[in-house]
Design a protein around this motif. Sequence first.
Motif, mmCIF file in Angstrom:
data_model
loop_
_atom_site.group_PDB
_atom_site.id
_atom_site.type_symbol
_atom_site.label_atom_id
_atom_site.label_comp_id
_atom_site.label_asym_id
_atom_site.label_seq_id
_atom_site.Cartn_x
_atom_site.Cartn_y
_atom_site.Cartn_z
ATOM 1 N N ALA A 105 0.837 -1.205 0.000
ATOM 2 C CA ALA A 105 0.000 0.000 0.000
ATOM 3 C C ALA A 105 0.872 1.256 0.000
ATOM 4 O O ALA A 105 0.563 2.237 -0.685
ATOM 5 C CB ALA A 105 -0.934 -0.009 1.199
ATOM 6 N N ARG A 106 1.973 1.222 0.718
ATOM 7 C CA ARG A 106 2.890 2.368 0.745
ATOM 8 C C ARG A 106 3.551 2.600 -0.614
ATOM 9 O O ARG A 106 4.006 3.692 -0.909
ATOM 10 C CB ARG A 106 3.964 2.156 1.803
ATOM 11 C CG ARG A 106 3.433 2.275 3.203
ATOM 12 C CD ARG A 106 4.541 2.197 4.228
ATOM 13 N NE ARG A 106 3.953 2.225 5.550
ATOM 14 C CZ ARG A 106 4.244 1.372 6.513
ATOM 15 N NH1 ARG A 106 5.153 0.444 6.306
ATOM 16 N NH2 ARG A 106 3.657 1.456 7.685
ATOM 17 N N GLN A 117 -2.988 -1.461 -4.289
ATOM 18 C CA GLN A 117 -4.162 -1.711 -3.465
ATOM 19 C C GLN A 117 -4.320 -3.222 -3.358
ATOM 20 O O GLN A 117 -4.223 -3.923 -4.363
ATOM 21 C CB GLN A 117 -5.435 -1.119 -4.090
ATOM 22 C CG GLN A 117 -5.428 0.397 -4.219
ATOM 23 C CD GLN A 117 -4.708 0.842 -5.472
ATOM 24 O OE1 GLN A 117 -4.843 0.229 -6.525
ATOM 25 N NE2 GLN A 117 -3.922 1.894 -5.360
ATOM 26 N N VAL A 118 -4.557 -3.689 -2.162
ATOM 27 C CA VAL A 118 -4.716 -5.124 -1.925
ATOM 28 C C VAL A 118 -6.130 -5.363 -1.430
ATOM 29 O O VAL A 118 -6.582 -4.716 -0.481
ATOM 30 C CB VAL A 118 -3.692 -5.637 -0.897
ATOM 31 C CG1 VAL A 118 -3.867 -7.133 -0.678
ATOM 32 C CG2 VAL A 118 -2.275 -5.325 -1.352
ATOM 33 N N ILE A 122 -4.129 -8.042 -6.170
ATOM 34 C CA ILE A 122 -3.261 -6.871 -6.067
ATOM 35 C C ILE A 122 -3.512 -5.973 -7.273
ATOM 36 O O ILE A 122 -3.381 -6.403 -8.421
ATOM 37 C CB ILE A 122 -1.783 -7.297 -5.991
ATOM 38 C CG1 ILE A 122 -1.577 -8.228 -4.789
ATOM 39 C CG2 ILE A 122 -0.882 -6.065 -5.902
ATOM 40 C CD1 ILE A 122 -0.201 -8.870 -4.737
ATOM 41 N N TYR A 123 -3.886 -4.735 -6.979
ATOM 42 C CA TYR A 123 -4.205 -3.757 -8.007
ATOM 43 C C TYR A 123 -3.129 -2.674 -8.053
ATOM 44 O O TYR A 123 -2.541 -2.335 -7.034
ATOM 45 C CB TYR A 123 -5.546 -3.076 -7.706
ATOM 46 C CG TYR A 123 -6.733 -3.987 -7.835
ATOM 47 C CD1 TYR A 123 -7.521 -3.965 -8.975
ATOM 48 C CD2 TYR A 123 -7.077 -4.857 -6.811
ATOM 49 C CE1 TYR A 123 -8.624 -4.807 -9.102
ATOM 50 C CE2 TYR A 123 -8.170 -5.696 -6.926
ATOM 51 C CZ TYR A 123 -8.944 -5.661 -8.067
ATOM 52 O OH TYR A 123 -10.027 -6.488 -8.180
ATOM 53 N N TYR A 124 -2.913 -2.141 -9.249
ATOM 54 C CA TYR A 124 -2.023 -1.006 -9.420
ATOM 55 C C TYR A 124 -2.696 -0.065 -10.403
ATOM 56 O O TYR A 124 -3.063 -0.479 -11.511
ATOM 57 C CB TYR A 124 -0.657 -1.454 -9.949
ATOM 58 C CG TYR A 124 0.350 -0.339 -10.018
ATOM 59 C CD1 TYR A 124 0.864 0.220 -8.859
ATOM 60 C CD2 TYR A 124 0.778 0.149 -11.230
ATOM 61 C CE1 TYR A 124 1.786 1.244 -8.913
ATOM 62 C CE2 TYR A 124 1.705 1.169 -11.306
ATOM 63 C CZ TYR A 124 2.206 1.719 -10.139
ATOM 64 O OH TYR A 124 3.120 2.746 -10.190
ATOM 65 N N LYS A 125 -2.920 1.150 -9.973
ATOM 66 C CA LYS A 125 -3.629 2.145 -10.784
ATOM 67 C C LYS A 125 -4.981 1.605 -11.247
ATOM 68 O O LYS A 125 -5.343 1.677 -12.419
ATOM 69 C CB LYS A 125 -2.787 2.602 -11.962
ATOM 70 C CG LYS A 125 -1.527 3.323 -11.531
ATOM 71 C CD LYS A 125 -0.748 3.830 -12.715
ATOM 72 C CE LYS A 125 0.497 4.558 -12.213
ATOM 73 N NZ LYS A 125 1.319 5.049 -13.314
ATOM 74 N N VAL A 173 0.898 -6.447 -17.991
ATOM 75 C CA VAL A 173 1.512 -5.988 -16.753
ATOM 76 C C VAL A 173 3.011 -5.881 -16.980
ATOM 77 O O VAL A 173 3.644 -6.827 -17.450
ATOM 78 C CB VAL A 173 1.221 -6.978 -15.586
ATOM 79 C CG1 VAL A 173 1.835 -6.476 -14.300
ATOM 80 C CG2 VAL A 173 -0.270 -7.200 -15.429
ATOM 81 N N ARG A 174 3.553 -4.731 -16.654
ATOM 82 C CA ARG A 174 4.985 -4.540 -16.835
ATOM 83 C C ARG A 174 5.761 -5.344 -15.796
ATOM 84 O O ARG A 174 5.320 -5.505 -14.658
ATOM 85 C CB ARG A 174 5.339 -3.057 -16.711
ATOM 86 C CG ARG A 174 4.702 -2.214 -17.788
ATOM 87 C CD ARG A 174 5.098 -0.784 -17.733
ATOM 88 N NE ARG A 174 5.187 -0.281 -16.367
ATOM 89 C CZ ARG A 174 5.544 0.952 -16.058
ATOM 90 N NH1 ARG A 174 5.836 1.806 -17.004
ATOM 91 N NH2 ARG A 174 5.602 1.343 -14.813
#
Length: 78
Positions: free
Chosen positions: A16-17, A21-22, A34-37, A58-59
């Motif tokens: 999260a830091r 987002q989990v 697990i989400y990113y943007k 996903v990169r």
Amino acid sequence: MRSKIDFYKQFFEQLARRGFQVRRSNSSDYLADIYYKKQLVAFYTKADTIEKNPFMTVRDKEINLINDTARATALKAG
């Protein structure tokens, strides 16, 4: 490390830091999504592995950051 649950809490807080987002997974195969943007990039499995979402582009940078965070958390937690 006292338990896996302690590791999970620390690991998910560290993610999260770093901008992830989990969320608890709806699938019985995974512990967390697990989400990113706002995009689902990976799954945290019950076997304590991280699987890249095969349906998204996903990169490697994002997956490497998740894996590095898991390693660092495990070393720190003992």
